[in-house]
Write a protein that holds these residues in place. Structure first.
Motif, PDB file in Angstrom:
ATOM      1  N   GLY A  68       4.919 -14.814   2.944  1.00 53.73           N
ATOM      2  CA  GLY A  68       3.716 -13.988   2.965  1.00 53.73           C
ATOM      3  C   GLY A  68       3.626 -13.197   1.669  1.00 53.73           C
ATOM      4  N   CYS A  69       2.420 -13.057   1.139  1.00 50.91           N
ATOM      5  CA  CYS A  69       2.226 -12.345  -0.128  1.00 50.91           C
ATOM      6  C   CYS A  69       1.014 -11.440  -0.010  1.00 50.91           C
ATOM      7  CB  CYS A  69       2.038 -13.336  -1.268  1.00 50.91           C
ATOM      8  SG  CYS A  69       1.727 -12.570  -2.880  1.00 50.91           S
ATOM      9  N   SER A  70       1.189 -10.172  -0.381  1.00 53.37           N
ATOM     10  CA  SER A  70       0.094  -9.210  -0.343  1.00 53.37           C
ATOM     11  C   SER A  70      -0.005  -8.503  -1.690  1.00 53.37           C
ATOM     12  CB  SER A  70       0.322  -8.180   0.770  1.00 53.37           C
ATOM     13  OG  SER A  70      -0.845  -7.435   1.013  1.00 53.37           O
ATOM     14  N   VAL A  71      -1.202  -8.489  -2.258  1.00 55.29           N
ATOM     15  CA  VAL A  71      -1.436  -7.876  -3.569  1.00 55.29           C
ATOM     16  C   VAL A  71      -2.617  -6.924  -3.462  1.00 55.29           C
ATOM     17  CG1 VAL A  71      -2.191  -8.299  -5.961  1.00 55.29           C
ATOM     18  CG2 VAL A  71      -0.544  -9.845  -4.875  1.00 55.29           C
ATOM     19  N   ASN A  72      -2.523  -5.773  -4.096  1.00 55.96           N
ATOM     20  CA  ASN A  72      -3.719  -4.955  -4.294  1.00 55.96           C
ATOM     21  C   ASN A  72      -3.778  -4.495  -5.742  1.00 55.96           C
ATOM     22  OD1 ASN A  72      -2.290  -2.329  -4.412  1.00 55.96           O
ATOM     23  ND2 ASN A  72      -1.952  -2.663  -2.221  1.00 55.96           N
ATOM     24  N   VAL A  73      -4.971  -4.193  -6.195  1.00 45.08           N
ATOM     25  CA  VAL A  73      -5.165  -3.899  -7.608  1.00 45.08           C
ATOM     26  C   VAL A  73      -6.222  -2.819  -7.796  1.00 45.08           C
ATOM     27  CG1 VAL A  73      -6.925  -5.699  -7.944  1.00 45.08           C
ATOM     28  CG2 VAL A  73      -5.527  -4.981  -9.881  1.00 45.08           C
ATOM     29  N   TRP A 108       0.820  -1.215   0.000  1.00 47.96           N
ATOM     30  CA  TRP A 108       0.000   0.000   0.000  1.00 47.96           C
ATOM     31  C   TRP A 108       0.853   1.264   0.000  1.00 47.96           C
ATOM     32  CZ3 TRP A 108      -5.089  -0.147  -0.937  1.00 47.96           C
ATOM     33  CH2 TRP A 108      -5.744  -1.376  -0.791  1.00 47.96           C
ATOM     34  N   ASP A 109       2.130   1.142  -0.327  1.00 50.82           N
ATOM     35  CA  ASP A 109       3.013   2.312  -0.405  1.00 50.82           C
ATOM     36  C   ASP A 109       3.014   3.120   0.890  1.00 50.82           C
ATOM     37  OD1 ASP A 109       4.245   2.088  -2.867  1.00 50.82           O
ATOM     38  OD2 ASP A 109       2.663   3.147  -3.943  1.00 50.82           O
ATOM     39  N   ALA A 110       3.054   2.456   2.018  1.00 47.91           N
ATOM     40  CA  ALA A 110       3.004   3.152   3.302  1.00 47.91           C
ATOM     41  C   ALA A 110       4.226   4.044   3.500  1.00 47.91           C
ATOM     42  CB  ALA A 110       2.905   2.144   4.445  1.00 47.91           C
ATOM     43  N   VAL A 146      -6.411  -3.922 -16.006  1.00 48.89           N
ATOM     44  CA  VAL A 146      -5.690  -3.608 -14.765  1.00 48.89           C
ATOM     45  C   VAL A 146      -5.043  -2.240 -14.904  1.00 48.89           C
ATOM     46  CG1 VAL A 146      -3.812  -4.306 -13.235  1.00 48.89           C
ATOM     47  CG2 VAL A 146      -5.250  -6.056 -14.332  1.00 48.89           C
ATOM     48  N   SER A 147      -5.537  -1.268 -14.161  1.00 49.32           N
ATOM     49  CA  SER A 147      -4.923   0.063 -14.184  1.00 49.32           C
ATOM     50  C   SER A 147      -3.607   0.076 -13.412  1.00 49.32           C
ATOM     51  CB  SER A 147      -5.883   1.101 -13.591  1.00 49.32           C
ATOM     52  OG  SER A 147      -7.066   1.174 -14.337  1.00 49.32           O
ATOM     53  N   ASP A 148      -3.586  -0.650 -12.296  1.00 49.91           N
ATOM     54  CA  ASP A 148      -2.372  -0.694 -11.479  1.00 49.91           C
ATOM     55  C   ASP A 148      -2.448  -1.913 -10.566  1.00 49.91           C
ATOM     56  OD1 ASP A 148       0.094   0.178 -10.505  1.00 49.91           O
ATOM     57  OD2 ASP A 148      -0.815   1.356  -8.895  1.00 49.91           O
ATOM     58  N   ALA A 149      -1.304  -2.477 -10.258  1.00 46.42           N
ATOM     59  CA  ALA A 149      -1.237  -3.595  -9.308  1.00 46.42           C
ATOM     60  C   ALA A 149       0.050  -3.475  -8.513  1.00 46.42           C
ATOM     61  CB  ALA A 149      -1.282  -4.935 -10.033  1.00 46.42           C
ATOM     62  N   ARG A 150      -0.024  -3.865  -7.255  1.00 43.21           N
ATOM     63  CA  ARG A 150       1.166  -3.881  -6.408  1.00 43.21           C
ATOM     64  C   ARG A 150       1.239  -5.219  -5.702  1.00 43.21           C
ATOM     65  NH1 ARG A 150      -1.218   0.577  -3.628  1.00 43.21           N
ATOM     66  NH2 ARG A 150      -1.183   2.484  -4.852  1.00 43.21           N
ATOM     67  N   ILE A 151       2.450  -5.718  -5.566  1.00 42.05           N
ATOM     68  CA  ILE A 151       2.658  -6.982  -4.859  1.00 42.05           C
ATOM     69  C   ILE A 151       3.889  -6.857  -3.972  1.00 42.05           C
ATOM     70  CG2 ILE A 151       3.905  -7.919  -6.874  1.00 42.05           C
ATOM     71  CD1 ILE A 151       2.936 -10.732  -5.939  1.00 42.05           C
ATOM     72  N   ALA A 152       3.764  -7.365  -2.752  1.00 40.74           N
ATOM     73  CA  ALA A 152       4.885  -7.352  -1.817  1.00 40.74           C
ATOM     74  C   ALA A 152       4.938  -8.683  -1.080  1.00 40.74           C
ATOM     75  CB  ALA A 152       4.756  -6.203  -0.822  1.00 40.74           C
TER      76      ALA A 152
END
Length: 293
Positions: free
Chosen positions: A198-203, A131-133, A212-218
């Protein structure tokens, strides 16, 4: 009994900073779920502690005037899971921290402590990266902000300067507005276990939910610190919502991560997990945001 030389209690951020200046070798203690374990093991024998647990100004979740979500570091995992702002805008963070330890740990453990111990397996860390914290740090020289990716320096080490304190975690409106996310923790047990990966994705999807306009994965435990897989993120920008896009995403994550062999899992198994969790997290994030595969 714990082998503690002295315990100092701060009632404000300013007092905490002042106490750390007077006692530069002292360790910060909040919930104590990490520090007390180290004390019990003898790793911090004879240490001085500065307790910040009674600073209520560092507890809670708020919306700033610019729409940024401000998560204060003494907020317990249980409160984050139940918080209405979290549930409305970034529900996945509440779901992620609900996988930490057991109920007792989630009631006393704090999100600030979870990221400030610097370990790659922290359940909140990968989601906050996705989430770009931004972390807010307060010390003798005032307040400064860092992207969370710069807060993690190396395994077990964060970018706190001497006498500095984590005072907030910020998620900007542009980082969460229109996004939906999903987190998966793979561990050998369903509870009371450290993540093997652990894997976290938001889109964020287009208005018609077709691309898909944008996706982030960490990831957590895919390297010495939590990390993003930016090659995969760039690979699917403006791509159609499809199974082929999900596969492109999953195959690209290996370009940026560097898991290791350990007694918990081999490097090859973690790479396999990274691909599979990327598939599952992206698929679920698309579904949560109204897309269809």
């Amino acid at each position: 009994m714990y082998d503690i030389k002295a315990l100092y209690e701060a009632f404000s951020v300013e007092e905490a900073v002042s106490l750390m200046q007077k006692h530069p070798e002292a360790r910060i203690i909040a919930g104590g779920s990490d520090v007390l374990i180290k004390l019990r093991e003898g790793k911090l024998a004879g240490c001085e502690l500065v307790s910040i647990y009674t600073i209520d100004a560092l507890r809670g979740v708020k919306l700033d005037e610019d729409g940024a979500i401000r998560i204060l570091p003494l907020t317990s995992f249980s409160h984050i899971t139940k918080d209405p702002i979290i549930n409305e805008h970034i529900k996945v963070l509440g779901e992620a921290v609900d996988m930490v330890g057991g109920p007792q740990i989630r009631n006393i453990g704090t999100i600030g402590g979870n990221i400030s111990n610097g370990v790659t397996s922290a359940d909140s860390a990968s989601t906050l990266h996705a989430w770009d914290a931004i972390v807010e740090l307060t010390g003798p020289d005032g307040v400064r902000q860092l992207p969370i990716s710069e807060y993690y320096v190396s395994a077990g080490k964060v970018a706190l300067k001497p006498c500095e304190l984590l005072t907030a975690i910020l998620i900007r409106k542009q980082s969460y507005s229109g996004y939906k996310g999903h987190y998966i923790k793979y561990a050998m047990r369903n509870a009371m276990d450290i993540a093997t990966l652990g894997c976290s994705v938001n889109v964020k999807l287009s208005d018609d939910k077709k691309s898909v306009s944008d996706a982030r994965i960490a990831y957590g435990v895919a390297g010495p610190v939590p990390m993003r897989a930016k090659t995969a993120e760039e690979r699917i920008k403006n791509m159609p919502v499809s199974h082929e896009t999900v596969e492109l995403f999953a195959e690209a994550v290996e370009q940026d991560i560097n898991p290791r062999d350990s007694w918990r899992a081999s490097r090859d198994f973690r790479l396999h997990l990274a691909r599979e969790l990327a598939r599952r997290c992206l698929t679920e994030s698309i579904r949560l945001n109204g897309g269809e595969l």
